[in-house]
Design an enzyme around this catalytic site. Structure first.
Site, PDB file in Angstrom:
ATOM      1  N   CYS A   1       9.509   6.782  15.152  1.00 28.39           N
ATOM      2  CA  CYS A   1       8.351   6.643  16.035  1.00 28.39           C
ATOM      3  C   CYS A   1       7.190   6.174  15.167  1.00 28.39           C
ATOM      4  CB  CYS A   1       8.058   7.965  16.741  1.00 28.39           C
ATOM      5  SG  CYS A   1       7.730   9.337  15.612  1.00 28.39           S
TER       6      CYS A   1
ATOM      7  N   HIS B   1      11.852  -0.932 -20.141  1.00 25.82           N
ATOM      8  CA  HIS B   1      13.218  -0.653 -19.681  1.00 25.82           C
ATOM      9  C   HIS B   1      14.007  -0.099 -20.863  1.00 25.82           C
ATOM     10  CE1 HIS B   1      17.305  -1.265 -18.205  1.00 25.82           C
ATOM     11  NE2 HIS B   1      16.813  -1.525 -17.003  1.00 25.82           N
TER      12      HIS B   1
END
Length: 645
Positions: free
Chosen positions: A28, A570
C-alpha cells in the site's frame, strides 16, 4: 534502482525465511504486505535492524512491514523480483490472507471492508458538521449569541453547510449498500438501489418507529396474507449490510440459471425484487434488533459504567488496533451517530482520541529516553506528532510495541484520559480525525472538556512512559553494547586532510589497480586507483565524508568525501562469496566519518585459508580525474591518490 532499496529487499526476504516461504506480496502507500507459508520462519530481531524498516505487525493473515511513502514501492519492486513472484493487488492479497482467518476474524474483516471505502464520506460529513457547530454554537465567540446570530449575513451559508453535512448520514444506507454489494460480489449499483429502497420517503421514517409501536400507528402492507411494516431504516447499519449480502446470494444464483440473452433484464429485476421483499419481511426487523442491542451495549458501557466503562474502552482500543479489529467498531459508532437526536451525541470519539493522543505522547517520551539511538529517536518524534492527528500506526508498530514499555505507558495514559472524558460527558456529533484536531467534531458545550481530556491523556502517558522507561525499560534505552572484538571508531592518528586527496584505508603493499588479479578491477570498469595487499585486517576512513553504502556482506564499502570524491573500498577478490563471514562492519550507510575512523575489520588468516586473494581495491569512480601518488609499502593514512576536485 538505488543500492539501499536492493539491500533492504534482500535483507527482508532473508528475514521472511527466503523466497520459498513467500506465498504472495503486495504493498500500500506505506507498508509491504506479505502472506507467508510458515510464519514461524520470520526473524523479527534481524528484520528490526534493517535500516529502512520502521516497524512490523501481523494482521488478518498478512505480515505487514512499515517502510514509508516513496520507499515501499521501490523496495517492493526489487522484492518481487528476488522472490520470483508476480505482482498482486491489495484485494487479491486480502483474498489469499482471508484463507488463514477464523470465522470471527472473517466477520470483523468484512465489516471493516464495507466501511473503510466510505470513511472519507463520513469524515467529510463529520468535519462539515463541525464547521456548522462553530457557526451555530451559542456563546462560543460572542456572548449569548452564535456567529450566525451575530452576523446574519452568513445565515444562508450556515444553512448550506448544514445541508452538506447531513447528506452523508441521511443517505448512509445508499453508501453502505453500494460498498457492501461490491464486497459480497453483487452489482454495486443494485446494492445502492436496495439502500435507497430502505429509506424511501414513502416509508414511515425509522426514527419514529419506536413511538409508533407504542401508539399502535405503524403502517402495514397486506400482501398475500402477510402484514409487512412500511417502516424505513434511517439510522441503521446492519440491516443494509445483511440485505446487500442477500442481494449478492440471489444475484449469483440467478446468473447461473438465467439464459445469457435475458441476463441483463431478468437478473437485476428478480434480484432487487427478491432481496427487497426479504429485507422488509425478515432481514430488516431482525437486524434492526441486533443493531439496537449493539448500540445499547456501547451506551451501557459509557452511560451506566461511567468512567470505568471509558477506562475499559480506552485501554481496549489500542489492543484492537493491533489486530485490525478496530475498524469493526465503526459499525456501532455510525449507528450511534445516526441516532444522535435521541442520544445527544456519541461518547466513543473522545475516548478513541484520548487513546490515540496517549500513543503519541508515549512515542514523544521515547525521544527523551533513547538518546543513543538516533534512528529510533527520529521515528518516535515523527510518529508521535502524527498520532496527535489521529494516525497511530507508525507510533504503535514502529516505536511503542517494539520497545514494549511505551505501549504500557500509552495504555495507562489513554485509559485515564478516556475515563475523564466519560466522567465529564464529552460527546461528539460526527466522525472525524480522532486526535487533537477532532475538537471540531465535538458538541460545542463539550469542546473545552474534550481538550482537557486530551491534555490528561498526553500528560499521563508521557509521565508513565518516562517512569517505566527508567524502571522496566532500562534495558531497551541502554546504549547498545560494543560489538565483540571491536574498538570505538576513533581516528588512528590526526592528519590535516587536503581537498581531493585519498589516504590509504589499509596498511600493506600498494600496486596500480591494473595489477589486481581480477578483470573487473584491473580493467578500470569500476574505477581507477590502487590495490593494497593488506598486512593488517582493518579498514579506516580515507578522508572526511559520508558512507554512501555498506554491502550486506560487509566486504565492501562506498564513501563520498566532503569535496565530492566517490570511492569504493573492496576487501579481497570474490570475497562476496563468504556472505559476510570473517567480516565486521562498524559504521552504517549515511554515517558521517572523519579520516582514520575504523570502518571494517576482517580476519586475514581465515580469509586466506578459505582460498581468497586479500588484495583490497581502492577505486575512485571518475577515472579521468585520478592520479596515483604512492605505491609500494604504505601505512594507514598515507596519501595514495589525488583528484582534480
Amino acid at each position: 534502482m538505488e543500492e539501499k532499496y536492493v539491500k533492504a529487499a534482500r535483507e527482508i526476504l532473508e528475514c521472511m525465511g527466503g523466497k520459498d516461504n513467500i506465498a504472495s506480496a503486495a504493498h500500500c502507500a506505506t507498508r509491504l504486505r506479505l502472506v507467508l507459508k510458515d510464519e514461524s520462519k520470520i526473524n523479527k530481531d534481524a528484520l528490526e535492524e534493517i535500516d529502512l524498516v520502521k516497524g512490523n505487525f501481523n494482521n488478518g493473515g498478512q505480515f505487514q512491514i512499515i517502510l514509508g511513502t516513496g520507499i515501499v514501492n521501490k523496495v517492493y519492486a526489487e522484492f518481487i523480483q528476488m522472490a520470483n513472484i508476480q505482482e498482486m493487488s491489495k484485494e487479491e492479497l486480502k483474498k489469499v490472507a482471508a484463507q488463514k482467518q477464523n470465522p470471527i476474524q472473517k466477520l470483523l474483516k468484512t465489516l471493516a471492508d464495507v466501511f473503510v471505502p466510505i470513511l472519507p464520506a463520513l469524515v467529510a460529513s463529520g468535519l462539515l458538521m463541525g464547521i456548522n457547530n462553530i457557526l451555530t454554537a451559542q456563546g462560543m465567540f460572542v456572548a449569548d449569541q452564535s456567529l450566525v446570530e451575530a452576523f446574519p449575513a452568513i445565515k444562508d451559508f450556515a444553512e448550506m453547510v448544514n445541508l452538506f453535512s447531513n447528506a452523508g448520514f441521511t443517505f448512509l444506507p445508499v453508501l453502505i449498500g453500494f460498498s457492501a454489494a461490491k464486497i459480497f460480489g453483487a452489482t454495486p449499483i443494485l446494492g445502492a438501489v436496495i439502500g435507497a429502497i430502505m429509506i424511501h420517503p414513502d416509508l414511515m421514517n425509522g426514527y419514529g418507529y419506536g413511538q409508533a409501536l407504542l401508539d399502535g400507528t405503524v403502517p402495514y402492507w397486506h400482501i398475500f396474507g402477510l402484514s409487512v411494516a412500511k417502516v424505513g431504516y434511517q439510522g441503521t447499519v446492519l440491516p443494509v449490510i445483511a440485505s446487500a449480502f442477500c442481494l449478492a446470494v440471489v444475484e449469483k444464483k440467478l446468473r447461473k440459471v438465467v439464459p445469457a440473452m435475458l441476463d441483463n433484464i431478468v437478473t437485476p429485476l428478480l434480484s432487487v425484487l427478491i432481496a427487497g421483499a426479504l429485507t422488509f419481511l425478515f432481514i430488516g426487523p431482525v437486524m434492526r434488533g441486533v443493531g439496537d442491542v449493539m448500540t445499547n451495549a456501547v451506551m451501557w458501557l459509557f452511560f451506566d459504567l461511567g468512567a470505568i466503562g471509558g477506562l475499559i474502552y480506552g485501554v481496549t482500543y489500542p489492543l484492537l488496533v493491533i489486530t485490525g479489529m478496530h475498524h469493526s467498531l465503526v459499525t456501532a459508532e455510525t449507528q450511534i451517530l445516526a441516532n444522535i437526536g435521541t442520544l445527544g451525541g456519541s461518547p466513543t470519539f473522545a475516548v478513541v482520541a484520548a487513546a490515540n493522543c496517549a500513543q503519541g505522547a508515549a512515542a514523544l517520551a521515547v525521544t527523551f529516553l533513547m538518546k543513543h539511538d538516533q534512528k529510533m529517536k527520529s521515528m518516535a518524534s515523527a510518529s508521535g506528532i502524527s498520532s496527535f492527528l489521529g494516525i497511530t500506526e507508525p507510533a504503535i508498530f514502529g516505536v511503542n510495541l517494539k520497545l514494549r514499555f511505551p505501549f504500557y505507558g500509552a495504555l495507562i495514559g489513554g485509559g485515564i484520559g478516556a475515563a475523564y472524558a466519560t466522567l465529564v460527558g464529552v460527546l461528539s456529533v460526527s466522525q472525524g480525525p480522532c486526535g487533537v484536531i477532532g475538537v471540531i467534531c465535538i458538541r460545542p458545550d463539550c469542546m473545552v472538556q474534550f481538550m482537557v481530556s486530551m491534555a490528561v491523556a498526553i500528560v499521563c502517558a508521557f509521565a508513565a512512559t518516562m517512569m517505566l522507561g527508567k524502571t522496566i525499560g532500562r534495558k531497551e534505552i541502554a546504549p547498545a553494547p560494543a560489538k565483540s572484538g571491536s574498538n570505538p571508531p576513533a581516528p588512528v592518528k590526526r592528519i590535516e586532510t587536503e581537498p581531493g586527496c585519498v589516504y590509504a584505508p589499509v596498511e600493506g603493499t600498494a600496486v596500480p589497480h591494473t595489477e589486481i588479479k581480477d578483470e573487473t578491477f584491473a580493467s578500470g570498469a569500476v574505477g581507477v586507483g590502487v590495490g593494497i595487499l593488506p598486512s593488517k585486517g582493518e579498514v579506516v576512513a580515507p578522508f572526511d565524508g559520508e558512507i554512501s553504502m555498506v554491502f550486506d556482506t560487509k566486504h565492501a564499502i562506498g564513501l563520498l568525501s566532503n569535496d565530492g570524491v566517490e570511492l569504493l573500498i573492496h576487501v579481497g577478490v570474490n570475497t562476496v562469496e563468504l556472505n559476510g563471514k570473517h567480516f565486521q562492519a562498524f559504521r552504517e550507510s549515511g554515517d558521517k566519518v572523519k579520516a582514520g575512523e575504523k570502518l571494517l575489520e576482517f580476519d586475514m588468516k581465515a580469509i586466506k585459508e578459505a582460498g581468497y586473494d586479500l588484495t583490497t581495491a581502492v577505486l575512485v569512480s571518475e577515472p579521468e580525474q585520478v592520479e596515483v601518488v604512492k605505491t609500494g609499502e604504505v601505512k594507514q593514512l598515507d596519501k595514495i591518490l589525488t583528484t582534480s576536485r
